[in-house]
Write a protein that holds these residues in place. Sequence first.
Motif, PDB file in Angstrom:
ATOM      1  N   UNK A 112       0.834  -1.206   0.000  1.00 36.21           N
ATOM      2  CA  UNK A 112       0.000   0.000   0.000  1.00 36.21           C
ATOM      3  C   UNK A 112       0.866   1.253   0.000  1.00 36.21           C
ATOM      4  N   UNK A 113       0.427   2.245  -0.764  1.00 32.69           N
ATOM      5  CA  UNK A 113       1.128   3.520  -0.830  1.00 32.69           C
ATOM      6  C   UNK A 113       0.285   4.600  -0.160  1.00 32.69           C
ATOM      7  N   UNK A 114       0.931   5.692   0.209  1.00 34.62           N
ATOM      8  CA  UNK A 114       0.219   6.827   0.821  1.00 34.62           C
ATOM      9  C   UNK A 114      -0.849   7.413  -0.075  1.00 34.62           C
ATOM     10  N   UNK A 115      -0.670   7.325  -1.403  1.00 35.47           N
ATOM     11  CA  UNK A 115      -1.617   7.938  -2.334  1.00 35.47           C
ATOM     12  C   UNK A 115      -2.813   7.049  -2.663  1.00 35.47           C
ATOM     13  N   UNK A 116      -2.950   5.902  -1.976  1.00 33.84           N
ATOM     14  CA  UNK A 116      -4.098   5.021  -2.193  1.00 33.84           C
ATOM     15  C   UNK A 116      -3.915   4.024  -3.316  1.00 33.84           C
ATOM     16  N   UNK A 117      -2.733   3.965  -3.902  1.00 37.98           N
ATOM     17  CA  UNK A 117      -2.450   3.005  -4.965  1.00 37.98           C
ATOM     18  C   UNK A 117      -1.583   1.883  -4.407  1.00 37.98           C
ATOM     19  N   UNK A 118      -1.364   0.863  -5.223  1.00 41.37           N
ATOM     20  CA  UNK A 118      -0.553  -0.279  -4.806  1.00 41.37           C
ATOM     21  C   UNK A 118       0.736  -0.359  -5.595  1.00 41.37           C
ATOM     22  N   UNK A 119       1.821  -0.626  -4.891  1.00 38.17           N
ATOM     23  CA  UNK A 119       3.058  -1.078  -5.514  1.00 38.17           C
ATOM     24  C   UNK A 119       3.059  -2.593  -5.391  1.00 38.17           C
ATOM     25  N   UNK A 120       4.015  -3.236  -6.044  1.00 28.71           N
ATOM     26  CA  UNK A 120       4.098  -4.700  -6.029  1.00 28.71           C
ATOM     27  C   UNK A 120       5.542  -5.118  -5.787  1.00 28.71           C
ATOM     28  N   UNK A 121       5.690  -6.244  -5.105  1.00 34.02           N
ATOM     29  CA  UNK A 121       7.020  -6.806  -4.859  1.00 34.02           C
ATOM     30  C   UNK A 121       6.923  -8.319  -4.990  1.00 34.02           C
ATOM     31  N   UNK A 122       7.970  -8.943  -5.503  1.00 37.38           N
ATOM     32  CA  UNK A 122       7.954 -10.400  -5.642  1.00 37.38           C
ATOM     33  C   UNK A 122       7.966 -11.093  -4.277  1.00 37.38           C
ATOM     34  N   UNK A 123       7.250 -12.191  -4.208  1.00 33.95           N
ATOM     35  CA  UNK A 123       7.292 -13.041  -3.018  1.00 33.95           C
ATOM     36  C   UNK A 123       8.575 -13.840  -3.073  1.00 33.95           C
ATOM     37  N   UNK A 151       9.619 -15.632  -0.058  1.00 38.54           N
ATOM     38  CA  UNK A 151       9.577 -16.563   1.072  1.00 38.54           C
ATOM     39  C   UNK A 151      10.544 -16.189   2.186  1.00 38.54           C
ATOM     40  N   UNK A 152      10.917 -14.917   2.250  1.00 35.74           N
ATOM     41  CA  UNK A 152      11.813 -14.514   3.333  1.00 35.74           C
ATOM     42  C   UNK A 152      11.076 -13.616   4.313  1.00 35.74           C
ATOM     43  N   UNK A 153      11.776 -12.683   4.857  1.00 32.05           N
ATOM     44  CA  UNK A 153      11.262 -11.823   5.911  1.00 32.05           C
ATOM     45  C   UNK A 153      10.079 -10.971   5.453  1.00 32.05           C
ATOM     46  N   UNK A 154       9.261 -10.534   6.414  1.00 33.46           N
ATOM     47  CA  UNK A 154       8.131  -9.662   6.140  1.00 33.46           C
ATOM     48  C   UNK A 154       8.303  -8.343   6.882  1.00 33.46           C
ATOM     49  N   UNK A 155       7.706  -7.298   6.305  1.00 29.68           N
ATOM     50  CA  UNK A 155       7.656  -6.000   6.956  1.00 29.68           C
ATOM     51  C   UNK A 155       6.214  -5.520   6.986  1.00 29.68           C
ATOM     52  N   UNK A 156       6.011  -4.212   7.161  1.00 25.79           N
ATOM     53  CA  UNK A 156       4.678  -3.614   7.160  1.00 25.79           C
ATOM     54  C   UNK A 156       4.672  -2.423   6.219  1.00 25.79           C
ATOM     55  N   UNK A 157       3.525  -2.196   5.551  1.00 22.17           N
ATOM     56  CA  UNK A 157       3.430  -1.045   4.657  1.00 22.17           C
ATOM     57  C   UNK A 157       2.866   0.165   5.400  1.00 22.17           C
ATOM     58  N   UNK A 158       2.496   1.214   4.669  1.00 20.72           N
ATOM     59  CA  UNK A 158       2.075   2.471   5.293  1.00 20.72           C
ATOM     60  C   UNK A 158       0.784   2.344   6.099  1.00 20.72           C
ATOM     61  N   UNK A 159      -0.006   1.304   5.850  1.00 15.00           N
ATOM     62  CA  UNK A 159      -1.230   1.124   6.642  1.00 15.00           C
ATOM     63  C   UNK A 159      -1.129  -0.068   7.589  1.00 15.00           C
ATOM     64  N   UNK A 160       0.092  -0.596   7.757  1.00 13.48           N
ATOM     65  CA  UNK A 160       0.312  -1.672   8.718  1.00 13.48           C
ATOM     66  C   UNK A 160       0.048  -3.067   8.201  1.00 13.48           C
ATOM     67  N   UNK A 161      -0.129  -3.222   6.902  1.00 16.08           N
ATOM     68  CA  UNK A 161      -0.370  -4.548   6.329  1.00 16.08           C
ATOM     69  C   UNK A 161       0.957  -5.272   6.139  1.00 16.08           C
ATOM     70  N   UNK A 162       0.975  -6.612   6.277  1.00 15.72           N
ATOM     71  CA  UNK A 162       2.214  -7.353   6.054  1.00 15.72           C
ATOM     72  C   UNK A 162       2.616  -7.296   4.581  1.00 15.72           C
ATOM     73  N   UNK A 163       3.916  -7.091   4.347  1.00 10.04           N
ATOM     74  CA  UNK A 163       4.438  -6.994   2.979  1.00 10.04           C
ATOM     75  C   UNK A 163       5.782  -7.703   2.899  1.00 10.04           C
TER      76      UNK A 163
END
Length: 192
Positions: free
Chosen positions: A82-93, A95-107
Amino acid sequence: MISEPAGAKRALRAELRERRRIRPSAERDAASVDLTRQLIALTSALGPRSLACYLSTPDEPETRPFLAWTAEQGLEVLLPISRDDGLLDWAPYDASDEGSDVIGMPVPTSDIVAPIAINDVGLILVPAAAVDRTGMRMGWGRGYFDKTLGSMDRRPPVFAVLFDDELVDELPREKHDQPVDGVVTPGGIQRF
């Protein structure tokens, strides 16, 4: 002033959030096993070389066992950020570590790819609060997936991932809402 569908959706989302929050862990664990089997069956039937999915939150139907299977199969998977402007970026899976995006979702913590990469996938699996029997999807109210799906010229099959009781007869609709082609639940796959 809030439109009637918007108010109805807000009330329904609150009810669905509470139902997910209190779902017993034994029921959630059984659902995870069955959902993984259904997601594998759908992906195997459609045969995409690449797909888009998401990392589930603790209250959502679990996607990680399915994502582990995709890695074993060598499938390319894009996950939303999730981006601040309400759009989505994408990243390849990866199978390693996870973080959180701007709204706290796992990424994923892998590098972000161009947003247009979503146009090359053969299947999109999206989260949902509920879907009705016509394929109308109700998300959680932020509009990220509605914007993404609504902007695509060529949409591959789009399936929402739900618990069985979240496939309902009818949902309130607004003009920006985007339908899905089917749902995947622990109990099965339904196409619209």
